[in-house]
Every structure is written in structure tokens, then in C-alpha cells.
Design a protein around this motif. Structure first.
Motif, PDB file in Angstrom:
ATOM      1  N   PHE A   7     -41.886 -64.322  14.617  1.00 15.76           N
ATOM      2  CA  PHE A   7     -40.642 -64.332  15.373  1.00 15.76           C
ATOM      3  C   PHE A   7     -40.812 -65.232  16.583  1.00 15.76           C
ATOM      4  N   PHE A  42     -38.754 -66.463  11.775  1.00 19.14           N
ATOM      5  CA  PHE A  42     -37.433 -66.184  12.321  1.00 19.14           C
ATOM      6  C   PHE A  42     -37.392 -66.820  13.693  1.00 19.14           C
ATOM      7  N   VAL A  66     -26.486 -67.861  11.028  1.00 23.89           N
ATOM      8  CA  VAL A  66     -27.813 -68.034  10.435  1.00 23.89           C
ATOM      9  C   VAL A  66     -27.855 -69.287   9.559  1.00 23.89           C
ATOM     10  N   THR A  68     -30.818 -71.005   6.906  1.00 30.93           N
ATOM     11  CA  THR A  68     -32.105 -70.773   6.258  1.00 30.93           C
ATOM     12  C   THR A  68     -32.615 -72.056   5.625  1.00 30.93           C
ATOM     13  N   VAL A  81     -35.854 -69.193   9.221  1.00 30.56           N
ATOM     14  CA  VAL A  81     -34.544 -68.566   9.352  1.00 30.56           C
ATOM     15  C   VAL A  81     -34.136 -68.678  10.819  1.00 30.56           C
ATOM     16  N   MET A 107     -30.876 -60.937   9.588  1.00 40.08           N
ATOM     17  CA  MET A 107     -32.264 -61.208   9.205  1.00 40.08           C
ATOM     18  C   MET A 107     -32.457 -61.016   7.705  1.00 40.08           C
TER      19      MET A 107
END
Length: 139
Positions: A7, A42, A66, A68, A81, A107
Motif C-alpha cells: 500500500f 495499491f 480506480v 487497474t 491498483v 479495492m
């Protein structure tokens, strides 16, 4: 293969709470799809940062929550992401959810994209929502 779910923050200050619980949950979500968790990053960012990425990399001049980038090889799920926290906050208000509930949904949405799920047609979007709900129950 060692599982690596990380993260990061890009252009904002944000502290994700419950990292171990979320990491474990995301790995379980991937494994429940018959896949193996590889390296998944992330990256939490601003609305402006994600808009620029959407324009530069996807040719979409629209706001989103978001994006990806899929680096999956075979059944080993890997990717980046990017999540716009301001969009997550707006969506939480819009859909009468808590910020954390909406963040979890976004997420797992990214993870489902890495697992091969799409959402560009009404039928596929419905399938994506059902999968999101299924995975959220695993948290």
C-alpha cells in the motif's frame, strides 16, 4: 512465490488502517478465484493524479475512482491498483456507505479486474457487483 501486497500514497497523505486484515482478506479473495496472489500494489492518490493517468494511459478524459494496470502471468495475480481517495469519499456519500466500506469495495473491484472480471457491459457490470458483494462478505 512470496505474496507481496503493498500500500502506497502517491500525491496525498493517507494512513490505511487494518493493513494486515485487509492484506489477508485480499489474498483470500484472490485464492477464492482459483488464483495465486503475486505482487499487487495499491496506490492511493488524488482525483487530479488519477484523472491525469486516465488521460495519459487510457485516453479517457473522465474522473474515476480506480484504475487497474494488470501484470498477471497465468494464474499469478499481479498489478497496480490506483485509487482516488476523493472519489471514494464522494461515492461513499452518494451510496450511503462509510468511507471504509466504499474503500474496501473499490479495492476488491481492482483485484477482481486483475482476476479477469470486466465491467464494460450491463451484464458484466452486474456480475462484477455480485462478485464484489461476495468478496466483501469474506472480510
Amino acid at each position: 512465490m512470496k505474496t507481496r501486497i503493498h500500500f502506497f500514497n502517491e500525491d496525498i497523505t493517507f494512513r490505511l488502517h487494518g493493513i494486515i486484515k485487509r492484506r489477508t482478506w485480499l489474498i483470500r479473495c484472490i485464492e477464492s478465484e482459483g488464483k495465486t496472489a503475486g505482487e499487487v500494489n495499491f496506490i492511493f492518490c488524488s482525483e487530479a493524479f488519477l484523472l491525469k493517468m486516465n488521460i495519459d494511459y487510457l485516453n479517457h478524459d473522465t474522473l474515476t475512482d480506480v484504475i487497474t494496470f494488470d501484470y498477471t502471468e497465468g494464474d499469478v495475480i499481479s498489478g497496480d491498483v490506483f485509487i482516488s481517495l476523493p472519489q471514494v469519499k464522494e461515492n461513499a456519500i452518494l451510496f450511503s456507505r462509510t468511507f471504509n466500506d466504499e474503500l474496501n469495495r473499490v479495492m476488491v473491484h481492482g483485484v477482481l479486474h486483475l482476476c479477469g472480471y470486466k465491467d464494460k457491459t450491463p451484464a458484466r457490470e452486474k456480475q462484477m457487483r455480485l462478485k464484489e458483494d461476495e468478496k466483501l462478505k469474506m472480510l
